[in-house]
Motif scaffolding. Structure first.
Motif, PDB file in Angstrom:
ATOM      1  N   ASP A   1      -5.821   0.797 -11.851  1.00  0.00           N
ATOM      2  CA  ASP A   1      -5.177   0.673 -10.548  1.00  0.00           C
ATOM      3  C   ASP A   1      -5.666   1.851  -9.719  1.00  0.00           C
ATOM      4  O   ASP A   1      -5.078   2.934  -9.723  1.00  0.00           O
ATOM      5  N   GLU A   2      -6.750   1.647  -8.990  1.00  0.00           N
ATOM      6  CA  GLU A   2      -7.403   2.741  -8.273  1.00  0.00           C
ATOM      7  C   GLU A   2      -6.524   3.301  -7.151  1.00  0.00           C
ATOM      8  O   GLU A   2      -6.592   4.495  -6.840  1.00  0.00           O
ATOM      9  N   VAL A   3      -5.728   2.446  -6.541  1.00  0.00           N
ATOM     10  CA  VAL A   3      -4.843   2.901  -5.467  1.00  0.00           C
ATOM     11  C   VAL A   3      -3.743   3.797  -6.028  1.00  0.00           C
ATOM     12  O   VAL A   3      -3.436   4.860  -5.462  1.00  0.00           O
ATOM     13  N   MET A   4      -3.155   3.392  -7.143  1.00  0.00           N
ATOM     14  CA  MET A   4      -2.106   4.201  -7.761  1.00  0.00           C
ATOM     15  C   MET A   4      -2.674   5.522  -8.282  1.00  0.00           C
ATOM     16  O   MET A   4      -2.027   6.585  -8.154  1.00  0.00           O
TER      17      MET A   4
ATOM     18  N   ALA B   1       6.077   8.069   6.440  1.00  0.00           N
ATOM     19  CA  ALA B   1       5.436   7.857   5.145  1.00  0.00           C
ATOM     20  C   ALA B   1       3.947   8.129   5.230  1.00  0.00           C
ATOM     21  O   ALA B   1       3.333   8.085   6.299  1.00  0.00           O
ATOM     22  N   THR B   2       3.373   8.401   4.068  1.00  0.00           N
ATOM     23  CA  THR B   2       1.927   8.486   3.905  1.00  0.00           C
ATOM     24  C   THR B   2       1.454   7.164   3.321  1.00  0.00           C
ATOM     25  O   THR B   2       1.993   6.701   2.306  1.00  0.00           O
ATOM     26  N   PHE B   3       0.457   6.541   3.940  1.00  0.00           N
ATOM     27  CA  PHE B   3      -0.003   5.225   3.510  1.00  0.00           C
ATOM     28  C   PHE B   3      -1.321   5.331   2.751  1.00  0.00           C
ATOM     29  O   PHE B   3      -2.251   6.018   3.179  1.00  0.00           O
ATOM     30  N   VAL B   4      -1.367   4.618   1.618  1.00  0.00           N
ATOM     31  CA  VAL B   4      -2.538   4.654   0.743  1.00  0.00           C
ATOM     32  C   VAL B   4      -2.952   3.219   0.417  1.00  0.00           C
ATOM     33  O   VAL B   4      -2.103   2.369   0.143  1.00  0.00           O
ATOM     34  N   GLY B   5      -4.238   2.951   0.468  1.00  0.00           N
ATOM     35  CA  GLY B   5      -4.729   1.617   0.115  1.00  0.00           C
ATOM     36  C   GLY B   5      -5.665   1.076   1.169  1.00  0.00           C
ATOM     37  O   GLY B   5      -6.603   1.754   1.596  1.00  0.00           O
TER      38      GLY B   5
ATOM     39  N   VAL C   1       7.541  10.128   1.034  1.00  0.00           N
ATOM     40  CA  VAL C   1       7.376   8.685   0.800  1.00  0.00           C
ATOM     41  C   VAL C   1       5.900   8.330   0.896  1.00  0.00           C
ATOM     42  O   VAL C   1       5.215   8.713   1.858  1.00  0.00           O
ATOM     43  N   PHE C   2       5.413   7.600  -0.100  1.00  0.00           N
ATOM     44  CA  PHE C   2       4.040   7.117  -0.130  1.00  0.00           C
ATOM     45  C   PHE C   2       4.082   5.596  -0.237  1.00  0.00           C
ATOM     46  O   PHE C   2       4.645   5.055  -1.192  1.00  0.00           O
ATOM     47  N   VAL C   3       3.499   4.919   0.748  1.00  0.00           N
ATOM     48  CA  VAL C   3       3.531   3.462   0.780  1.00  0.00           C
ATOM     49  C   VAL C   3       2.149   2.920   0.425  1.00  0.00           C
ATOM     50  O   VAL C   3       1.149   3.270   1.075  1.00  0.00           O
ATOM     51  N   LEU C   4       2.100   2.063  -0.597  1.00  0.00           N
ATOM     52  CA  LEU C   4       0.837   1.454  -1.023  1.00  0.00           C
ATOM     53  C   LEU C   4       0.692   0.101  -0.324  1.00  0.00           C
ATOM     54  O   LEU C   4       1.576  -0.750  -0.417  1.00  0.00           O
ATOM     55  N   ILE C   5      -0.415  -0.097   0.382  1.00  0.00           N
ATOM     56  CA  ILE C   5      -0.606  -1.297   1.189  1.00  0.00           C
ATOM     57  C   ILE C   5      -1.971  -1.924   0.905  1.00  0.00           C
ATOM     58  O   ILE C   5      -2.881  -1.268   0.386  1.00  0.00           O
ATOM     59  N   ASP C   6      -2.084  -3.208   1.273  1.00  0.00           N
ATOM     60  CA  ASP C   6      -3.363  -3.906   1.188  1.00  0.00           C
ATOM     61  C   ASP C   6      -3.375  -5.059   2.185  1.00  0.00           C
ATOM     62  O   ASP C   6      -2.440  -5.214   2.978  1.00  0.00           O
TER      63      ASP C   6
ATOM     64  N   TYR D   1      -5.045   7.325   3.579  1.00  0.00           N
ATOM     65  CA  TYR D   1      -6.056   7.438   2.527  1.00  0.00           C
ATOM     66  C   TYR D   1      -6.521   6.029   2.189  1.00  0.00           C
ATOM     67  O   TYR D   1      -5.766   5.251   1.600  1.00  0.00           O
ATOM     68  N   GLN D   2      -7.754   5.707   2.582  1.00  0.00           N
ATOM     69  CA  GLN D   2      -8.241   4.364   2.324  1.00  0.00           C
ATOM     70  C   GLN D   2      -8.815   4.266   0.918  1.00  0.00           C
ATOM     71  O   GLN D   2      -9.710   5.033   0.542  1.00  0.00           O
ATOM     72  N   VAL D   3      -8.301   3.297   0.158  1.00  0.00           N
ATOM     73  CA  VAL D   3      -8.780   3.039  -1.199  1.00  0.00           C
ATOM     74  C   VAL D   3      -8.907   1.531  -1.351  1.00  0.00           C
ATOM     75  O   VAL D   3      -7.912   0.803  -1.308  1.00  0.00           O
ATOM     76  N   GLN D   4     -10.133   1.065  -1.535  1.00  0.00           N
ATOM     77  CA  GLN D   4     -10.372  -0.359  -1.734  1.00  0.00           C
ATOM     78  C   GLN D   4     -10.700  -0.612  -3.193  1.00  0.00           C
ATOM     79  O   GLN D   4     -11.619   0.002  -3.731  1.00  0.00           O
ATOM     80  N   PRO D   5      -9.958  -1.502  -3.864  1.00  0.00           N
ATOM     81  CA  PRO D   5     -10.257  -1.821  -5.253  1.00  0.00           C
ATOM     82  C   PRO D   5     -11.690  -2.316  -5.415  1.00  0.00           C
ATOM     83  O   PRO D   5     -12.243  -2.964  -4.513  1.00  0.00           O
ATOM     84  N   THR D   6     -12.308  -2.003  -6.538  1.00  0.00           N
ATOM     85  CA  THR D   6     -13.673  -2.419  -6.843  1.00  0.00           C
ATOM     86  C   THR D   6     -13.672  -3.370  -8.028  1.00  0.00           C
ATOM     87  O   THR D   6     -12.716  -3.401  -8.812  1.00  0.00           O
ATOM     88  N   ILE D   7     -14.736  -4.136  -8.171  1.00  0.00           N
ATOM     89  CA  ILE D   7     -14.833  -5.057  -9.297  1.00  0.00           C
ATOM     90  C   ILE D   7     -14.823  -4.287 -10.618  1.00  0.00           C
ATOM     91  O   ILE D   7     -14.221  -4.730 -11.600  1.00  0.00           O
ATOM     92  N   THR D   8     -15.415  -3.106 -10.623  1.00  0.00           N
ATOM     93  CA  THR D   8     -15.425  -2.285 -11.839  1.00  0.00           C
ATOM     94  C   THR D   8     -14.008  -1.866 -12.217  1.00  0.00           C
ATOM     95  O   THR D   8     -13.604  -1.953 -13.385  1.00  0.00           O
ATOM     96  N   GLY D   9     -13.249  -1.425 -11.221  1.00  0.00           N
ATOM     97  CA  GLY D   9     -11.878  -1.012 -11.491  1.00  0.00           C
ATOM     98  C   GLY D   9     -10.997  -2.161 -11.924  1.00  0.00           C
ATOM     99  O   GLY D   9     -10.189  -2.027 -12.855  1.00  0.00           O
ATOM    100  N   VAL D  10     -11.142  -3.310 -11.262  1.00  0.00           N
ATOM    101  CA  VAL D  10     -10.324  -4.480 -11.604  1.00  0.00           C
ATOM    102  C   VAL D  10     -10.594  -4.936 -13.031  1.00  0.00           C
ATOM    103  O   VAL D  10      -9.666  -5.191 -13.809  1.00  0.00           O
TER     104      VAL D  10
END
Length: 479
Positions: A466-469, A396-400, A371-376, A452-461
């Motif tokens: 979807d940088e987290v996905m 679960a493994t948490f990403v975001g 299980v991988f949970v995407l959070i923000d 796994y910390q992943v913070q969305p960036t203005i470039t990605g948005v």
């Protein structure tokens, strides 16, 4: 958010505003301000079950005293609101609310006809243009805003962060609120009501070149229509992706039950997941502010292969009648419910009538794979409760990014809505402190930290990525 018993307001009005007007608002005299402040302080100290959960009593008493001494002359409601708000923010409770108005829109309290017209994306102390609410404004997405009305954007962001509410010392929920409600917050704290703000000046930087521009303001109704169009999404859905992977998206735990049946969705989804022999489940909870607490425990019961505990305890501040009751709307039958509050030998006032306090049993058709949970930062209330227990159990493994809600629980459930008699400012106090059944977490005053910390960036948005996905799919493929 956990809105099980959030109540509409309608109270006995004990006093009237005086007749003098400044900037379109009634002016409160010093005696009126002092009386309202005392109601505000008394209500918080009597009723809030988590008032000292993250700050000591002495620190908060000093904060109350500082504001009390600052009340030295007449003020408008907006000025008074700006005095009270930092105290509420300091408590560290994202469910406590200070609401000057109930008829303009959530967060939109002042200057609702003269709002900042750009939708921004904040990264730390930098702000970038995502889009404009007014199509006549010609400014490129991705342009960095470095100042507004002569104020540095860094100073504006710091000022607003000190006025936003979140659990403990969390910052990600505050940034979520900033990105979503910047126009409202800027008007509440940096524009004076009725001062004719028909233009807002910005300084900006585009590819290293600085410039200045005057922007036309927009109204709340205009922003509301645009935001509502963008926000109309199905509350939850199931998709199947490559590599024996399923994606379950849950945008809220408070859906329209007449249109969407959450229990049936889970039952059918997990049956389908198991029929397809899925090995990896991505659970996307980003943007989910919470809802019905039973839904969090229900979702977790589909992921566990053994019995588990969800809540550790639920506490209240007291079982006594509140002294401010004539100025408050309380849950229906609250006097009768007080009789069901149990006082323990160590002085705690407990509520023991919540099903999530019971031992939780796994579902028959549970999922046993990865299980991988995407959070923000928007993951709050019920969503953070679910995430905390799943994290503590190692399920679960948490990403975001860090969740907005606290790891060890929150203050929510039923609410007391207190109307300050002169200013009519409304104070929403949660009456129950929820403690999740977790342990041995390093960050006692923060949310769930992702593996796994992943913070969305203005470039990605702006590029639609979807940088987290993307990161999650790479993790799955690597494993």
């Amino acid at each position: 958010m956990k809105t099980k018993v959030i109540l509409q307001c309608g109270f006995i009005m004990a006093h009237l505003f005086c007749g003098l007007k400044v900037s379109g608002q009634s002016v409160l005299t010093l005696p009126q301000l002092k009386e309202d402040f005392q109601f505000f302080r008394t209500a918080m100290e009597e009723a809030h079950p988590g008032i000292y959960r993250y700050e000591t009593k002495s620190v908060l008493e000093d904060s109350f005293d500082v504001v009390s001494k600052a009340l030295v002359g007449p003020m408008t409601q907006q000025e008074f609101y700006k005095k009270l708000n930092p105290i509420v923010a300091r408590i560290g409770c994202g469910h406590t609310k200070l609401m000057p108005s109930e008829d303009k829109g959530f967060m939109y309290y002042y200057n609702t006809e003269n709002l900042f017209p750009l939708k921004l994306f904040l990264e730390g102390h930098k702000a970038y243009v995502l889009s404009s609410y007014d199509s006549s404004i010609k400014i490129k997405p991705g342009t960095e805003i470095i100042g507004i009305n002569g104020m540095a954007i860094k100073d504006i962001i710091n000022g607003l962060l000190n006025n936003l509410f979140s659990d403990g010392h969390n910052q990600t929920f505050k940034y979520y609120e900033l990105n979503r409600y910047f126009s409202a917050l800027f008007s509440n704290f940096y524009l004076e009501e009725g001062m004719g703000n028909d233009k807002i000046s910005i300084t900006y930087k585009d590819h290293g070149r600085k410039g200045r521009m005057d922007l036309p303001v927009v109204s709340y109704q205009w922003i509301k229509e645009i935001d509502e169009e963008e926000g109309n999404k199905i509350p939850y859905q199931l998709e199947f992706k490559e590599g024996n992977t399923a994606l379950m998206t849950i945008r809220t735990f408070w859906p329209d039950q007449e249109k969407y049946n959450f229990e049936e969705f889970l039952k059918q989804s997990f049956a389908s997941i198991n029929d397809k022999n899925i090995q990896n489940l991505i659970l996307d909870l980003r943007g989910n502010e919470g809802g019905k607490d039973g839904f969090g425990a229900l979702l977790l019961s589909y992921l566990m292969d053994a019995e588990f505990r969800y809540y550790d305890k639920l506490l209240l501040a007291t079982n006594e009648k509140f002294s401010f009751v004539e100025h408050a709307q309380l849950p229906e039958g609250y006097d009768q419910l007080r009789a069901l509050i149990t006082q323990t030998e160590d002085g705690e006032f407990r509520w023991e009538h919540n099903e999530n306090l019971n031992i939780q049993t796994p579902q028959e058709n549970r999922f046993t794979g990865e299980v991988f949970v995407l959070i923000d930062g928007a993951c709050f209330s019920v969503t953070s409760e679910f995430s905390a227990v799943a994290h503590s159990l190692g399920r679960a493994t948490f990403v975001g990014d860090e969740t907005g809600g606290g790891y060890y629980g929150n203050n929510s459930g039923a609410f007391a809505i207190v109307t300050l008699p002169n200013s009519k400012i409304e104070l929403g106090i949660p009456l129950m402190a929820y403690y999740t059944a977790v342990q041995d977490y390093e960050f006692t005053d923060r949310g769930i930290m992702p593996h796994y910390q992943v913070q969305p960036t203005i470039t990605g948005v702006l590029s639609g990525r979807d940088e987290v996905m993307e990161r999650t799919m790479k993790i799955i493929k690597k494993r």
